[in-house]
Design a protein around this motif. Structure first.
Motif, PDB file in Angstrom:
ATOM      1  N   VAL A 181      35.576  16.576 -20.696  1.00 24.54           N
ATOM      2  CA  VAL A 181      36.021  17.964 -20.583  1.00 24.54           C
ATOM      3  C   VAL A 181      34.795  18.826 -20.266  1.00 24.54           C
ATOM      4  CG1 VAL A 181      37.192  19.889 -21.690  1.00 24.54           C
ATOM      5  CG2 VAL A 181      37.858  17.537 -22.253  1.00 24.54           C
ATOM      6  N   THR A 182      34.807  19.437 -19.086  1.00 25.18           N
ATOM      7  CA  THR A 182      33.705  20.289 -18.638  1.00 25.18           C
ATOM      8  C   THR A 182      34.059  21.743 -18.922  1.00 25.18           C
ATOM      9  OG1 THR A 182      33.234  18.730 -16.857  1.00 25.18           O
ATOM     10  CG2 THR A 182      32.267  20.926 -16.670  1.00 25.18           C
ATOM     11  N   ILE A 183      33.155  22.451 -19.594  1.00 26.57           N
ATOM     12  CA  ILE A 183      33.362  23.871 -19.876  1.00 26.57           C
ATOM     13  C   ILE A 183      32.164  24.640 -19.336  1.00 26.57           C
ATOM     14  CG2 ILE A 183      33.679  25.611 -21.678  1.00 26.57           C
ATOM     15  CD1 ILE A 183      35.025  23.507 -23.390  1.00 26.57           C
ATOM     16  N   PHE A 219      29.540  14.267 -15.638  1.00 23.86           N
ATOM     17  CA  PHE A 219      29.290  15.681 -15.906  1.00 23.86           C
ATOM     18  C   PHE A 219      28.379  16.289 -14.840  1.00 23.86           C
ATOM     19  CE2 PHE A 219      30.555  14.704 -20.371  1.00 23.86           C
ATOM     20  CZ  PHE A 219      31.548  15.661 -20.472  1.00 23.86           C
ATOM     21  N   ARG A 220      27.459  15.497 -14.325  1.00 22.67           N
ATOM     22  CA  ARG A 220      26.615  16.025 -13.249  1.00 22.67           C
ATOM     23  C   ARG A 220      27.449  16.312 -12.006  1.00 22.67           C
ATOM     24  NH1 ARG A 220      21.327  16.443 -11.962  1.00 22.67           N
ATOM     25  NH2 ARG A 220      20.866  16.520  -9.736  1.00 22.67           N
ATOM     26  N   GLU A 221      28.379  15.400 -11.682  1.00 27.42           N
ATOM     27  CA  GLU A 221      29.231  15.619 -10.504  1.00 27.42           C
ATOM     28  C   GLU A 221      30.123  16.839 -10.696  1.00 27.42           C
ATOM     29  OE1 GLU A 221      31.217  11.913 -10.154  1.00 27.42           O
ATOM     30  OE2 GLU A 221      29.623  10.969  -8.968  1.00 27.42           O
ATOM     31  N   GLN A 222      30.635  17.027 -11.916  1.00 28.73           N
ATOM     32  CA  GLN A 222      31.459  18.197 -12.181  1.00 28.73           C
ATOM     33  C   GLN A 222      30.659  19.484 -12.021  1.00 28.73           C
ATOM     34  OE1 GLN A 222      34.836  18.467 -12.987  1.00 28.73           O
ATOM     35  NE2 GLN A 222      34.862  16.344 -12.294  1.00 28.73           N
ATOM     36  N   ARG A 223      29.415  19.468 -12.486  1.00 24.52           N
ATOM     37  CA  ARG A 223      28.587  20.660 -12.350  1.00 24.52           C
ATOM     38  C   ARG A 223      28.221  20.896 -10.888  1.00 24.52           C
ATOM     39  NH1 ARG A 223      25.801  23.975 -15.910  1.00 24.52           N
ATOM     40  NH2 ARG A 223      26.778  22.829 -17.587  1.00 24.52           N
ATOM     41  N   GLU A 224      27.973  19.833 -10.146  1.00 24.82           N
ATOM     42  CA  GLU A 224      27.711  19.979  -8.711  1.00 24.82           C
ATOM     43  C   GLU A 224      28.909  20.586  -8.006  1.00 24.82           C
ATOM     44  OE1 GLU A 224      26.614  16.332  -6.897  1.00 24.82           O
ATOM     45  OE2 GLU A 224      24.516  16.479  -7.468  1.00 24.82           O
TER      46      GLU A 224
END
Length: 824
Positions: free
Chosen positions: A126-128, A203-208
């Protein structure tokens, strides 16, 4: 709510209520079913970093989606655990940065999975993200404490919450199977590191996806470009061409550096956030709304792949609109390939900081510039930037898609072949405006006025347009096109081939050129397949077919309803979007936009275009003309025959189709097209516009019936296109084989069509657009109807005259006679 972070249940409940008084989370996906969770397996959530507000958001939003509670009990090896979530990293108290640690829950899960091989758990990342809301982001404090790639301690997180907590982004991702990650052989420490590595990469890909790659300073990126082997080789070649002295080498290197500074973007998160606020205000002033369709297709392909957005190019607004939509849906702002003509004082700097990089219209004769640009593009692709460019090369002045240019696509393909580790996926996008910001400028250019160079003054003067209402804008995201699939279809062994030489077009293998041609075609047809057929398009299609651009209101409503039923019965493609309005609602809507006027009359109101709007609405008609080209062609042929067999209909349609396909980027092969022709003939028969006779032939309705009038108006939609073809063929046959070059023929046809337009009151300067004639002439060569001799003149045989003779079967007699008289 159980105790958490050392706080008891009542206090946690109060903190959660307080948080939701301040925050309005945006949650993706909106439907938990999209996660595909298995109800028989335990669900474990993972957050990237330990932070109480994130945990409270996770708990509340999981409950709202109907997912298992992250604070619910979980039993492992007979021991109950008070929660079913963990953190990937935990910060030291208050001031220090987050450091990765192995969670005790994750450790216990891996331990059980290694001991009990049939055990599995679903780990849901879960990315917030905080700091992407559209309002009040222009203060220096908000810029300093917005989302970026720097690690955050608790104090910085708390400040970010206060400054940016109004609209956090909460993204639930598809579950990671613990069993699949660990595999068949299990070593506890190795498995623990592996699952941590998978989650960190996720999580890195989600932030990218949300804020873009971790960017280094622009100066560093330019240095990397200049240090690359292809650029160094180009510098050496330039130096040798200038004499090979150390001074020549230094001059060539300075020139390359100037090119790099001229090209490179200077992306700035603070500027993007300020632009976001400005554009939110701008769209509110200009448009009634921005409708976005099928954006979920982007989310499905963005993770782990390089995304190249390929929109239609209708307006300068396109650049800003697409970036705004992508940003507001939680993905990184694409870096945009912008023409050097937009690198204006002040404006150019803002666009650079919004992700624009600039390119000259032509690289011809400047190998050093080409090498620098190619390397810069390759660097962006290799680092995972999403990119946006327009394959049409320039803005369409007619509303049709322009012939695609191979330049940027070829460079993208060659960059991928050079380093194919990260797959590239192209996303075609249809952008449709109900009223075009630059419409009147386009009309002037089509009428022969020289194209005005962009200037800062013109930009400032355009502020006057903000008081006008431009209706709605539609963005429809088409079917993604994977580059490896295109290459596999053209040449299955491309992975083993040596890399093509970027500087030598003639050295490219045939399969590479074939791949680029196939890619251009797929993207153009993909953009058209994603068309949005709205009320303005349908009203324009109907009224522009009438002789005086006027129609009885009740008849117009019935015709609009018929067009909508036809488009719904045989959709152009699965991606095409169709308005839900009925005919009366469409008419009311266009009246509210002041696109049409109603003239009261005792026998029935008359709807007509104001003189200044008729030409502008031809743009809206042309946006969707491809979706009605097949039924319009059937209608045009049917009104020229008292009765015809299906074989005659197929033969006549097949003769015209190669040219229609090239001009309108229709999606079917020749074999598929015949099936569509027959299907549309059946659909027209179902509406009463065609009659099936006992012998199987098709006949139009009675000349005095309303159905015949409607059929004739439908056919009129495609007749100007057919007339352009006949103008070209008649001109060629009159002048004779070998008498004209393509450029001479294009110019002559342009003048004749312009004259015919004035004589027959088409009131549509797009009718004599040179680019359309250029495409038709090129298609004559591709289909074998004509060829170039050694002197560059067009040669043809009797087949061309036979094709011209077919005009009497598809055009009204008065139209074909007018063209023949004019071309004598």
């Amino acid at each position: 709510m159980p105790s958490l972070f050392g706080l008891d249940r009542p206090l946690l409940h109060a903190v959660s209520k307080l948080l939701y008084l301040w925050s309005r989370p945006r949650v993706l996906p909106a439907d938990a079913a999209q996660l595909g969770l298995k109800p028989e397996l335990p669900v474990i959530y993972v957050l990237q970093q330990r932070f109480l507000p994130n945990t409270l958001l996770l708990n509340e939003e999981a409950k709202r989606l109907g997912l298992p509670s992250p604070l619910g009990s979980l039993t492992l090896d007979g021991m109950p655990r008070g929660r079913s979530f963990f953190f990937l990293a935990r910060p030291e108290p208050w001031l220090s940065r987050a450091r990765p640690r192995h969670s005790s829950l994750l450790t216990a899960l891996v331990d059980r999975a290694c001991r009990q091989r049939d055990f599995d758990a679903q780990i849901v990342p879960v990315t917030i993200l905080w700091g992407r809301a559209p309002d009040k982001k222009d203060s220096i404090w908000k810029q300093l404490f917005s989302e970026d790639w720097a690690n955050r301690g608790t104090l910085k997180q708390m400040i970010t919450l206060v400054l940016h907590g109004r609209e956090p982004l909460v993204r639930f991702s598809e579950a990671v199977s613990l069993h699949e990650v660990i595999g068949d052989t299990c070593d506890h420490d190795t498995s623990l590191r592996r699952i941590n590595r998978v989650l960190r990469r996720h999580f890195r890909e989600q932030r990218e996806m949300a804020i873009g790659p971790d960017l280094s300073h622009r100066r560093t990126r330019i240095s990397d470009v200049l240090a690359a082997a292809p650029v160094q080789a180009a510098i050496e070649a330039e130096a040798r061409a200038q004499g090979g002295s150390p001074e020549a080498r230094a001059k060539a290197e300075r020139c390359a550096r100037e090119y790099a500074w001229e090209i490179a973007a200077d992306y700035s998160h603070p500027v993007v956030r300020v632009l976001d606020r400005l554009l939110t205000w701008l769209w509110t002033r200009l448009y009634d709304g921005v409708a976005v369709h099928r954006f979920d297709t982007v989310g499905e392909v963005a993770q782990g792949q390089e995304v190249v957005y390929v929109p239609s190019h209708r307006s300068h607004i396109d650049y800003l609109l697409l970036s705004y939509v992508v940003y507001h849906r939680g993905l990184m702002v694409p870096h945009i390939a912008a023409g050097a003509n937009l690198d204006l004082p002040v404006v150019g700097g803002i666009l650079r900081r919004g992700g624009a990089f600039f390119l000259r219209r032509s690289f011809k004769g400047n190998k050093l510039y080409a090498a620098v640009f190619n390397e810069y593009l390759h660097m962006m692709i290799a680092k995972g930037y999403s990119i946006e460019y327009f394959i049409e090369g320039g803005r369409s002045r007619t509303g049709r898609l322009l012939e695609p240019k191979a330049g940027m696509l070829a460079m993208t393909v060659q960059s991928f072949l050079r380093e194919p580790a990260r797959p590239i996926v192209f996303v075609p996008i249809y952008i449709g405006y109900e009223k075009l910001f630059e419409g009147r400028t386009y009309i002037g250019e089509l009428m022969g006025r020289p194209k005005k160079k962009e200037s800062l003054l013109d930009l400032l003067l355009s502020v006057r347009e903000l008081k006008k209402n431009f209706g709605k804008v539609h963005l429809n995201f088409g079917e993604p096109v994977r580059l490896p699939d295109i290459l596999d279809a053209a040449h299955p062994g491309w992975r083993e081939e040596p890399q093509p030489d970027e500087d030598r077009t003639e050295a490219r293998p045939a399969w590479l050129g074939k791949s680029i041609e196939r890619l251009m075609r797929r993207l153009s047809t993909g953009i058209n397949a994603a068309a949005v057929i709205g009320p303005v398009n349908l009203v324009s299609l109907a009224l522009l077919a009438t002789p005086r651009h006027a129609m009885d209101a009740h008849q117009l409503v019935r015709l609009l309803d018929a067009y909508r039923r036809l488009a719904a019965a045989l959709p152009y493609s699965p991606q095409t979007q169709l308005t839900g309005m009925d005919g009366a609602a469409m008419l009311d809507y266009c009246e509210s936009l002041k696109l049409v006027q109603r003239q009261p009359h005792p026998l029935g109101d008359i709807i007509h275009f104001p003189p200044e709007e008729a030409v502008l609405c031809s743009y809206a008609r042309n946006n969707v003309l491809h979706a009605f080209a097949t039924p319009a062609l059937v209608a045009s042929i049917a009104t020229r025959h008292a009765a015809m067999t299906r074989g005659d209909l197929s033969a006549l349609s097949a003769t015209v189709y190669p040219f229609l396909r090239a001009e309108l980027f229709l999606r079917w092969s020749a074999a598929e097209f015949d099936g569509m022709v027959q299907a549309h003939a059946d659909a027209l028969a179902g509406t009463g516009w065609l009659a099936r006779q006992e012998d199987g032939r098709l006949a139009p309705p009675s000349l005095n019936s309303e159905q015949y009038v409607q059929l004739n108006l439908l056919g009129q939609a495609i007749r100007p296109t057919l007339m352009r073809y006949f103008i070209t063929l008649a001109t060629m046959t009159r002048r004779g084989s070998g008498s004209l070059t393509p450029a001479e023929l294009e110019s002559l046809c342009h003048l004749q069509a312009q004259r015919l337009s004035l004589l027959r009151e088409f009131n549509a300067p797009e009718f004599f657009d040179k680019a359309i004639f250029r495409t038709f002439i090129a298609t004559l060569g591709k289909t074998g109807f004509a060829s170039l001799d050694d002197d560059g003149r067009l040669r043809f045989d009797e087949r061309l005259a036979e094709a011209a003779a077919l005009a009497r079967f598809v055009l009204p007699p008065d139209a074909s006679r007018a063209i023949l008289q004019m071309t004598q």
